[in-house]
Design a protein around this motif. Structure first.
Motif, mmCIF file in Angstrom:
data_model
loop_
_atom_site.group_PDB
_atom_site.id
_atom_site.type_symbol
_atom_site.label_atom_id
_atom_site.label_comp_id
_atom_site.label_asym_id
_atom_site.label_seq_id
_atom_site.Cartn_x
_atom_site.Cartn_y
_atom_site.Cartn_z
ATOM 1 N N ASN A 182 37.218 43.825 33.451
ATOM 2 C CA ASN A 182 36.513 44.476 34.663
ATOM 3 C C ASN A 182 35.050 44.177 34.790
ATOM 4 O OD1 ASN A 182 39.151 45.495 34.842
ATOM 5 N ND2 ASN A 182 38.422 47.503 34.500
ATOM 6 N N PHE A 186 34.877 38.993 35.613
ATOM 7 C CA PHE A 186 35.590 39.118 36.957
ATOM 8 C C PHE A 186 35.513 37.789 37.775
ATOM 9 C CE2 PHE A 186 31.100 40.560 36.750
ATOM 10 C CZ PHE A 186 30.510 39.518 37.578
ATOM 11 N N GLU A 187 35.855 37.701 38.826
ATOM 12 C CA GLU A 187 36.242 36.483 39.273
ATOM 13 C C GLU A 187 35.328 35.400 39.309
ATOM 14 O OE1 GLU A 187 38.094 34.634 43.573
ATOM 15 O OE2 GLU A 187 37.654 36.711 43.416
#
Length: 596
Positions: A182, A186-187
């Motif tokens: 998280n 992350f992306e």
């Protein structure tokens, strides 16, 4: 390094939200609910070390909500969360003692602490509407502990405690996996955490390395290359060349003093703890022996006397045609206290050497041309003093440069003081298509240097356009405008005397001088406390010159200079460390003999 005093408002306490809730999913640190359970196990406070680390854990948790503590750990500058590993350390030790002693808890106390801790987690999940996957495992951990306390046989409790330990380890792994997914992967990070990105043009391609290798081959060891991959200021470190950019919290502050104060070199992206390029200032490039400049094809900020020598793919390489040697000897010494503008400081370093508090006054000063220009404002409301309001993004300030000045000077140095007003935000200062990105007033990465110098040229109509965006209020003070025709640099470059070079040796550099006069040898490496110089084998003390360079006094017969560096207080710290190591060993031996 140099930490700028933080002058924006700092709250007395942090607001309690998902980003500060250290027992649930936040961006910084997540403590296991066992920590909270341990803090509520009041019976265990009779154990000295449990009580000690419970107190330390509680204090560090409370401190995490006090921004002033964050300022202390960031050099009394902007509040930054740089110390939270201390909370982890205290909580980890506390949990270890909790596991050791929890078998002595009453069922009532254990159930109470479990209900409070678990309720806290599930209420957090409900309130944030964010149910993390490790949450379902927390009741299992509590149930295992509860079942162990139901067993009356003491030895069986001890053996079953290992099951409790395993369940806590599994919970910590689950928390870690979720946190990593998280808050770390992350992306954007997933896209960059792979070999394809490493070898892409945004970081480090084979073609980049090939071109760097070619430039390195065609320059001497003491000459530099100005090249960085987009905003990757550490490009010289990982592509292994002598460059002029770095991003680090632990480099010497003299470099930033040089950039911020003495020469006011404009860095395109504002941020503390970095220096980057020279804003295409020809004099500075030559003073630091920058032989090559590499840019991508959409970049055009090129110093005046850099000539394009190669184009390959999207890369263009320029060579400095007015470079200066890395070591120069001069007897013209100028007092830094009597030089007031960056352009005069450049000229004084080219004409001679600048020393702090010593030497003569530099008299060949550049004229402020601001009163010879016409200044006009478009879509700008001038308020009291230096405060202005921009009505829209088409607002601009325009300086018209007379033709006789454009014929006389090839570059202009414009000095502006710009500070964002209301509403506070990041902003951009655009000078004839050169965009300087500045941070909002309360940013922890803001340099605090509002007065900036911009090297520019007038457009075809003879105008220098200043565009500020976005719209809103600003404080703007146009301080000065100076012209540069590079006659001094051309004269210094044409001189065939006082040419010296250095090569790297272990912990220092070795300089070989050509024919020269008595004076000061200036070596364009950053000066550091802890340097020692040897002139033809004789030890002398080097000193700071040219605001950050290294200087050594020499006579006309000097042929070789060696500069060695050792951190300040090196031997003092070795002696202190040795005393304490020996004291510790002596104490341990005496204690062992006493125990026997």
């Amino acid at each position: 390094n140099r930490r700028t005093p933080f002058d924006s408002k700092v709250d007395l306490f942090e607001h309690f939200n998902q980003n500060t809730n250290i027992f649930y999913d936040n961006y910084l640190i997540v403590l296991s609910f066992i920590t909270l359970q341990a803090l509520l196990s009041f019976k265990l406070y009779k154990h000295y070390y449990f009580k000690l680390f419970a107190l330390l854990t509680f204090i560090s948790i409370v401190a995490s909500f006090i921004p002033f503590i964050d300022q202390i750990f960031n050099g009394f500058s902007a509040p930054q969360k740089r110390w939270h590993y201390l909370i982890s350390l205290n909580a980890a030790v506390l949990i270890s003692f909790y596991i050791k002693y929890f078998r002595t808890l009453s069922l009532k106390n254990y159930v109470f602490s479990s209900i409070v801790a678990l309720s806290y987690l599930f209420i957090s999940a409900w309130y944030y509407s964010d149910f993390v996957s490790w949450l379902w495992f927390t009741p299992i951990v509590s149930t295992i502990g509860f079942l162990i306390l139901l067993v009356n046989h003491a030895k069986s409790r001890v053996k079953l405690t290992y099951l409790f330990i395993i369940s806590i380890m599994i919970l910590n792994l689950l928390i870690s996996f979720v946190f990593i997914r998280n808050q770390i992967y992350f992306e954007d990070h997933v896209e960059r955490a792979n070999k394809d990105y490493i070898n892409a043009s945004l970081f480090n391609t084979p073609l980049q390395r090939q071109l760097v290798s070619q430039m390195t081959h065609h320059k001497s060891e003491d000459e530099r290359i100005d090249w960085r991959v987009n905003e990757q200021d550490n490009t010289p470190m990982y592509q292994h060349f002598k460059g002029i950019s770095i991003y680090s919290s632990i480099f010497d502050h003299n470099i930033l003093d040089y950039y911020y104060d003495a020469l006011k070199i404009n860095m395109q992206e504002e941020s503390v703890s970095r220096y980057q390029s020279t804003n295409a200032r020809q004099n500075i490039n030559s003073l630091f022996s920058v032989q090559f400049l590499m840019l991508k094809d959409y970049q055009n900020n090129v110093p005046a006397f850099f000539k394009k020598v190669k184009t390959e793919g999207q890369y263009q390489i320029y060579e400095n045609t007015l470079n200066l040697p890395s070591v120069r000897v001069t007897n013209r010494v100028y007092n830094s206290n009597a030089i007031n503008t960056p352009i005069d400081r450049e000229h004084a370093m080219i004409d001679g050497v600048v020393v702090n508090g010593k030497g003569q006054k530099y008299t060949d000063t550049a004229q402020n041309l601001l009163n010879q220009t016409q200044i006009s404002y478009k879509n700008i409301k001038q308020m009291n003093g230096q405060h202005i309001h921009l009505n829209n993004d088409n607002s601009r300030i325009q300086l018209h440069i007379p033709e006789h000045l454009r014929e006389r000077f090839s570059d202009f140095y414009l000095t502006l003081k710009v500070k964002r007003g209301y509403p506070d935000s990041n902003f951009t200062v655009n000078i004839n298509d050169y965009a300087n990105h500045r941070l909002f007033n309360n940013s922890t990465y803001r340099t605090g240097v509002d007065t900036q110098l911009y090297k520019t040229q007038p457009d075809a109509q003879g105008n220098i356009n200043i565009n500020l965006s976005p719209s809103g209020n600003y404080q703007l003070d146009i301080k000065s405008l100076h012209g540069e025709n590079y006659q001094k640099l051309q004269g210094a470059h044409g001189s065939k005397t006082n040419i010296g070079h250095y090569r790297n040796i272990k912990n220092g550099v070795k300089v070989n001088l050509s024919s020269h006069q008595n004076g000061i040898a200036t070596i364009n490496i950053p000066y550091r406390d802890g340097m020692t110089a040897y002139i033809d084998g004789k030890k002398v003390k080097p000193f700071k010159v040219n605001y950050m360079m290294t200087g050594v006094s020499v006579n006309k017969d000097t042929r070789q200079i060696m500069i060695k560096y050792r951190p300040k207080y090196w031997y003092t710290m070795i002696i202190i460390s040795s005393i304490f190591i020996l004291s510790t060993i002596t104490w341990l031996i005496r204690k062992k003999i006493k125990n026997k």
